[in-house]
Write an enzyme that holds these catalytic residues in place. Structure first.
Site, PDB file in Angstrom:
ATOM      1  N   CYS A   2       0.798  -1.192   0.000  1.00  0.00           N
ATOM      2  CA  CYS A   2       0.000   0.000   0.000  1.00  0.00           C
ATOM      3  C   CYS A   2       0.856   1.278   0.000  1.00  0.00           C
ATOM      4  O   CYS A   2       0.542   2.207  -0.686  1.00  0.00           O
ATOM      5  CB  CYS A   2      -0.884  -0.035   1.215  1.00  0.00           C
ATOM      6  SG  CYS A   2      -2.270   1.063   1.140  1.00  0.00           S
ATOM      7  N   LYS A 605      -7.257   3.246   1.885  1.00  0.00           N
ATOM      8  CA  LYS A 605      -7.768   4.552   1.480  1.00  0.00           C
ATOM      9  C   LYS A 605      -7.790   4.697  -0.036  1.00  0.00           C
ATOM     10  O   LYS A 605      -8.779   5.126  -0.612  1.00  0.00           O
ATOM     11  CB  LYS A 605      -6.922   5.664   2.105  1.00  0.00           C
ATOM     12  CG  LYS A 605      -7.396   7.080   1.780  1.00  0.00           C
ATOM     13  CD  LYS A 605      -8.784   7.339   2.329  1.00  0.00           C
ATOM     14  CE  LYS A 605      -9.252   8.748   2.043  1.00  0.00           C
ATOM     15  NZ  LYS A 605     -10.664   8.944   2.411  1.00  0.00           N
TER      16      LYS A 605
END
Length: 610
Positions: A2, A605
């Site tokens: 990520c 996110k």
């Protein structure tokens, strides 16, 4: 995926890397790791399961130092969360961090095993490390080796490669997953998000699709997909150093909920003059493009999709323009017919959502008259690749569950609806004046909605022992019900679903009992009497109702039905207004449930992989 951070400097970079990872925590992750080359060209690597703070303590305990390093937070895609699967991955003298998904990794893995390579993880990233090692057997340049390796990869990647034998440079490659170079003085940096580097630089170069870059302390060289040297413009970031600080708030999500009046005011600023929408503020050539539009195709994911669903009602009812809304991951894989004079609009907070980007690239091949993005991140891939970028100005959004990005998207979409209606002659000057007045009142109206925080906090106690919830709405409030359900399930882990209230008879009524809370968005409008009939259907079956409505709607609180009486607001902006209590309800229920509000399990996110 990520988060990626890389640094090359004369000073020790361990703290820079760890601080960068801290700033990327909001993106979600399950493990973290760091690799640094010391003065003796030894590779020092630490990986751990869990939070970045655990990694920081391990780095301090082992006294890892050096001037060149890479670091990563991992969100599992291939292989379970574990120390072995955490990045950086190593093959010989080479270390690699990588975001994305290598789709042909299984065949590459087999080929490498036949060459004698042993795999210590279940990840696709380890394939990259071994490929670099294999190519470097007959190559002296790490840059050329990486250029050869990426030609063998199918899928998405943003990667940084480090050679402990040549620690004076780092090589990065980007395809489908964002990477940014941070420019310092006698030092340079790499990251998947500029937020990671705000404490060390404000000047950035955003790599484009297919770029491979080599950075040293003093130089940055970038090569395009064909291997040709290219110049990419640098940009100064206007994000503040404390953009990733909670301040006095308990959570980022709470902070971002209460930032919405200011975020919307910022989004409207400079785009409205007296009672008019300034069409030129949308971008160069906007009026010429918009006056030709006969159809709108909105493509988005998640919360942004819900915003698009609200906008569909506005485009058709206010601007007289037909509008379709589709989930990006569906749109990109089906054979669709492009309508004449159709404008594609993509919605994304990050501007890097993989499916939305792929949908944009596909649509540009299919004859759309133009492509516009509504996005919150300047310099993102969607912004760079679209014909027009109508930016929201929400500021940095850290909480995984989107709040201010959603409402600023809606404010921006409503401005666009007014602009298109005006230039196509479907909205009169008097109508424009009325709509703009409503928009200008929005920040103050949201302040009124936020004043219900304590009442909603009390209401949330009813959900402490609930495992399911149903949200209902009609018309433009159905997408608001969808958004309410999404927020509740994201952060409280309550199974929540939304339905158009008229669909109750077609299945959802079977779920109604005393343990099923039913949340209804029901302000005064032309569909109110229909909604009241749906509410009676729930009441007659013993469901527990929570109705959000204005006083004029005429609801009376009775046993089994609680009423949250909201102020009456202009009907056009009411969907944005009623979003606020949905956000507050989800937040307070999550607090009661004791979940990780800002980093809910299994979610990230920015979804930069398919």
């Amino acid at each position: 995926m990520c988060g990626i951070v890389g640094a090359i400097a004369q000073r020790d970079v361990a703290e820079i890397l760890v601080n960068g990872l801290h700033r990327l925590e909001y993106r979600g992750y399950d493990s973290a790791g760091i690799a640094i080359v010391d003065q003796e060209k030894r590779l020092q690597r630490v990986r751990c399961l869990g939070k970045v703070q655990v990694l920081a303590e391990a780095v301090a305990a082992e006294k890892i130092t050096g001037g060149t390093g890479i670091a990563h937070t991992r969100w599992a895609t291939h292989g379970a969360p574990s120390e072995d699967n955490a990045h950086p991955h190593v093959s010989g003298q080479f270390a690699v961090v990588h975001n994305g998904i290598i789709e042909n990794y299984e065949q590459l893995r087999i080929d490498l095993q036949q060459k004698g390579y042993q795999f210590l993880s279940q990840t696709d990233t380890e394939v990259i490390a071994h490929l670099v090692h294999w190519v470097m057997r007959n190559e002296t340049s790490l840059l050329r080796a990486v250029q050869q390796v990426v030609k063998q990869l199918k899928g998405a990647y943003g990667m940084v490669v480090m050679d402990c034998e040549q620690p004076n440079h780092l090589v990065a490659a980007r395809s489908g997953s964002p990477l940014v170079i941070g420019l310092g003085i006698g030092e340079n940096f790499l990251a998947s998000d500029q937020l990671a580097l705000l404490n060390v630089t404000r000047r950035f170069i955003f790599l484009e699709e297919g770029d491979v870059a080599e950075i040293t302390r003093r130089t940055v060289d970038i090569y395009d997909v064909n291997g040709h040297p290219v110049q990419r413009d640098s940009q100064d970031s206007h994000l503040t150093h404390d953009a990733t600080e909670k301040g006095t708030f308990r959570h980022f999500m709470q902070k971002e909920i209460f930032e919405q009046p200011r975020a919307i005011l910022n989004t409207l600023e400079g785009r409205l003059h007296q009672h008019n929408v300034l069409v030129d503020s949308i971008g160069n050539g906007a009026e010429r493009l918009l006056e030709q539009v006969e159809h709108i195709q909105i493509v988005a994911c998640g919360t942004s999709y819900n915003a698009g669903m609200v906008a569909r009602y506005w485009f058709e009812h206010l601007a007289g323009i037909s509008c379709d809304v589709e989930i990006a991951s569906e749109f990109r894989y089906r054979k669709f017919v492009t309508r004449p004079k159709s404008l594609l609009i993509t919605l994304s907070q990050s501007g890097e959502t993989a499916d939305t980007l792929a949908a944009l690239r596909l649509a540009k091949e299919k004859g759309y008259m133009g492509a516009m993005t509504i996005c919150n991140v300047a310099g993102s891939s969607l912004v760079r690749e679209s014909d027009l970028a109508f930016m929201t100005r929400a500021g940095v959004e850290i909480g995984v569950a989107s709040t201010k990005a959603f409402t600023t998207q809606l404010a921006t979409l409503l401005m666009l609806v007014i602009a298109i209606g005006k230039v196509t002659g479907n909205i009169s000057l008097s109508q424009e004046e009325e709509l703009v007045k409503a928009l200008q009142s929005l920040p103050a109206e949201i302040e009124k909605a936020l004043a219900f925080n304590q009442q909603i906090e009390s209401l949330a106690q009813d959900f402490a022992d609930k495992h399911h919830a149903l949200f209902l709405g009609r018309g433009e409030y159905y997408p608001i019900a969808m958004e309410g359900a999404l927020k509740l399930k994201e952060i409280s882990y309550i199974h929540a679903e939304a339905y158009a209230a008229g669909e109750l008879k077609h299945g959802p009524l079977a779920l109604i009992d005393a343990d099923m809370p039913v949340i209804v968005v029901a302000p005064t409008n032309d569909l109110l009497e229909k909604v009241k009939s749906n509410i009676e259907e729930v009441r007659s079956r013993g469901g527990q109702l929570y109705v959000f409505a204005d006083k004029e709607a005429g609801f009376t609180e009775t046993e089994g039905m609680k009423i949250m009486t909201m102020p009456k607001v202009n009907e056009v902006i009411a969907p944005i207004f009623y979003t606020i209590p949905m956000q507050l309800l989800a937040y307070h229920v999550a607090l009661i449930k004791g979940t990780d509000v800002d980093q809910p399990r299994n979610l990230a996110k920015a979804v930069t992989v398919e």
